[in-house]
Design an enzyme around this catalytic site. Structure first.
Site, PDB file in Angstrom:
ATOM      1  N   ARG A 140     -10.783  -1.845  -2.817  1.00  0.00           N
ATOM      2  CA  ARG A 140     -11.513  -3.077  -3.131  1.00  0.00           C
ATOM      3  C   ARG A 140     -12.779  -3.144  -2.281  1.00  0.00           C
ATOM      4  NH1 ARG A 140      -6.088  -4.136  -2.195  1.00  0.00           N
ATOM      5  NH2 ARG A 140      -4.907  -4.982  -3.954  1.00  0.00           N
ATOM      6  N   LYS A 164      -4.151  -7.283   3.294  1.00  0.00           N
ATOM      7  CA  LYS A 164      -3.053  -8.214   3.020  1.00  0.00           C
ATOM      8  C   LYS A 164      -1.786  -7.824   3.771  1.00  0.00           C
ATOM      9  CE  LYS A 164      -4.872  -9.358  -1.566  1.00  0.00           C
ATOM     10  NZ  LYS A 164      -4.609  -9.463  -3.011  1.00  0.00           N
ATOM     11  N   HIS A 234     -16.049  -4.192  -8.661  1.00  0.00           N
ATOM     12  CA  HIS A 234     -14.680  -3.821  -9.015  1.00  0.00           C
ATOM     13  C   HIS A 234     -14.629  -2.768 -10.120  1.00  0.00           C
ATOM     14  CE1 HIS A 234     -11.209  -5.465  -7.077  1.00  0.00           C
ATOM     15  NE2 HIS A 234     -10.510  -5.567  -8.191  1.00  0.00           N
ATOM     16  N   ARG A 237     -13.352   0.621  -9.163  1.00  0.00           N
ATOM     17  CA  ARG A 237     -11.910   0.577  -8.892  1.00  0.00           C
ATOM     18  C   ARG A 237     -11.132   0.716 -10.210  1.00  0.00           C
ATOM     19  NH1 ARG A 237      -7.909  -1.334  -5.338  1.00  0.00           N
ATOM     20  NH2 ARG A 237      -6.397  -2.835  -6.164  1.00  0.00           N
ATOM     21  N   HIS A 260      -1.367  -2.175  -5.003  1.00  0.00           N
ATOM     22  CA  HIS A 260      -0.742  -3.239  -5.784  1.00  0.00           C
ATOM     23  C   HIS A 260       0.669  -3.500  -5.280  1.00  0.00           C
ATOM     24  CE1 HIS A 260      -3.466  -2.587  -9.572  1.00  0.00           C
ATOM     25  NE2 HIS A 260      -4.015  -3.397  -8.684  1.00  0.00           N
ATOM     26  N   TYR A 269      -3.564  -0.650 -16.803  1.00  0.00           N
ATOM     27  CA  TYR A 269      -4.362   0.536 -17.089  1.00  0.00           C
ATOM     28  C   TYR A 269      -3.714   1.392 -18.178  1.00  0.00           C
ATOM     29  CZ  TYR A 269      -6.751  -1.008 -12.925  1.00  0.00           C
ATOM     30  OH  TYR A 269      -7.435  -1.779 -12.006  1.00  0.00           O
TER      31      TYR A 269
END
Length: 288
Positions: A140, A164, A234, A237, A260, A269
């Protein structure tokens, strides 16, 4: 623990997600104050009637769907806190939403885009390294601009990425390694004024690259390349993930590289690639 704190500390939600969820729950609470019952006494019928009311007021299906995710999360927290015995939103169905798949670039468009920065000055070398790194790893933009020099292992051809509360190691292809070598060894020392600066990518003043600064770089090279598709930070990505999948990579590996938490986020995807193959078939098969 309050709900907002729970979203941050337990769910590692972004600031935007926290704000959206809190706003949705607050608006639902305001609705219930007029019509009852109270927030902690709501039933599945109450949740459904509020969603119907939202649609009748012109709210989009995507807004209603997001509300349902917000309120489900809220009542899960209340279950965790012992304030309710069941989640009234659990059995409620979301309004059907037509999912818009993200824009991805073709391989030719990626090549065209990545060759736009000319390695003739400091800015060209830096921009080339940033774009190659993005497409090589699918990280990201928030992760790109927070990378430190120590996160890069050029000898092994790897980067270490933290986001995160989770960490991952992502490999780099040789062209990206070469671009990063040129930047780190030749260009970055010219730009950085403060010996204490740890940022991998810096602006022309030697300070850590900002999200806004990188956005301008993306837009500049999109225009220069003459690519009509809307390219955002993005886009590389999404293109990274779709191209890996098209070339045989498995979903679990792509999920790990993208960071993810849930495989369902990566499965988008699969749908994108299947859609593109169907388009190719319809255009190319003589009997289609």
């Amino acid at each position: 623990m309050r709900y907002g704190e729970y979203l941050v500390t337990e769910k590692h939600a972004s600031q935007n997600t926290v704000a959206s969820y809190l706003r949705d729950v607050t608006q639902f609470s305001d609705y219930l104050q007029v019509r009852g019952p109270g927030l902690l006494e709501a039933t599945a019928e109450t949740v459904q009637s509020y969603m119907d009311w939202m649609l009748s007021r012109g709210k989009s299906a995507s807004s209603v769907t997001r509300f349902l995710a917000s309120v489900k999360s809220f009542y899960n927290f209340q279950l965790f806190s012992g304030k309710v015995k069941t989640n009234p939103a659990k059995g409620v169905s979301a309004a059907k939403v037509e999912r818009k798949y993200p824009e991805i670039l073709s391989l030719k468009e990626v090549d065209l885009f990545l060759e736009q920065p000319r390695c003739v000055d400091a800015k060209g070398f830096r921009d080339h390294a940033m774009l190659e790194l993005l497409y090589a790893t699918g990280i990201r933009v928030s992760e790109l601009i927070t990378l430190d020099l120590d996160d890069l292992n050029l000898a092994a051809g790897l980067i270490h990425c933290s986001s995160k509360g989770k960490e991952r190691i992502i490999p780099l292809y040789r062209t990206a390694v070469k671009a990063l070598q040129d930047y780190v060894w030749k260009i970055r020392p010219q730009l950085v004024q403060d010996p204490e600066e740890t940022a991998l990518f810096v602006n022309m003043n030697g300070e850590r690259m900002s999200r806004q600064g990188f956005w301008k770089i993306i837009k500049f090279y999109q225009e220069k390349a003459g690519i009509e598709k809307e390219i955002t930070p993005h886009t590389l990505r999404h293109s990274f993930a779709a191209h890996l999948l098209e070339n045989g990579a498995d979903l679990r590996s792509i999920q790990e590289m993208l960071g993810h938490a849930d495989i369902s986020s990566t499965q988008i995807y699969t749908h994108m690639v299947k859609g593109r193959l169907k388009d190719v078939y319809q255009k190319a098969h003589p009997r289609a």
